[in-house]
Write a protein that holds these residues in place. Structure first.
Motif: not given
Length: 110
Positions: A50-67
């Motif tokens: 796991w790294d910061d880039a994966q976490e950033k992408a996961w946060i962005e994807d999760s935010g889109k799903r929540v929206d």
């Protein structure tokens, strides 16, 4: 070692709750050190999984799903007032029939 707890509520129950009234900051700070997701992130990062880039992408994807889910909810038509009576019981109890009629009248639809 023995697991002291599986989860710990790190924040107030609700906006009306102030957990500082019944627990001190040291207790919460100690719980943050054992917080399972932070520990998992550290384990995965240390293992190179796991790294910061994966976490950033996961946060962005999760935010889109929540929206998307929020928008689906907001675009759901409002149920008529009688729905709370019609779908709560297989057969509406007689004492609620009047309440149902009154609720519909308040919506000017009786």
């Amino acid at each position: 070692s023995v697991i002291e707890f599986i989860t710990y509520r790190l924040h107030d129950h609700t906006t009306a709750d102030d957990a500082r009234r019944y627990r001190d900051d040291a207790e919460v700070k100690a719980a943050w050190e054992k917080e399972p997701f932070l520990r998992l992130r550290k384990y995965l990062t240390d293992a190179g999984l796991w790294d910061d880039a994966q976490e950033k992408a996961w946060i962005e994807d999760s935010g889109k799903r929540v929206d998307e889910e929020i928008n689906a909810y907001l675009n759901t038509p409002v149920q008529p007032v009688e729905a709370m009576f019609d779908y709560l019981y297989a057969e509406l109890p007689s004492e609620l029939i009047t309440q149902r009629t009154e609720a519909m009248a308040r919506e000017h639809r009786a």
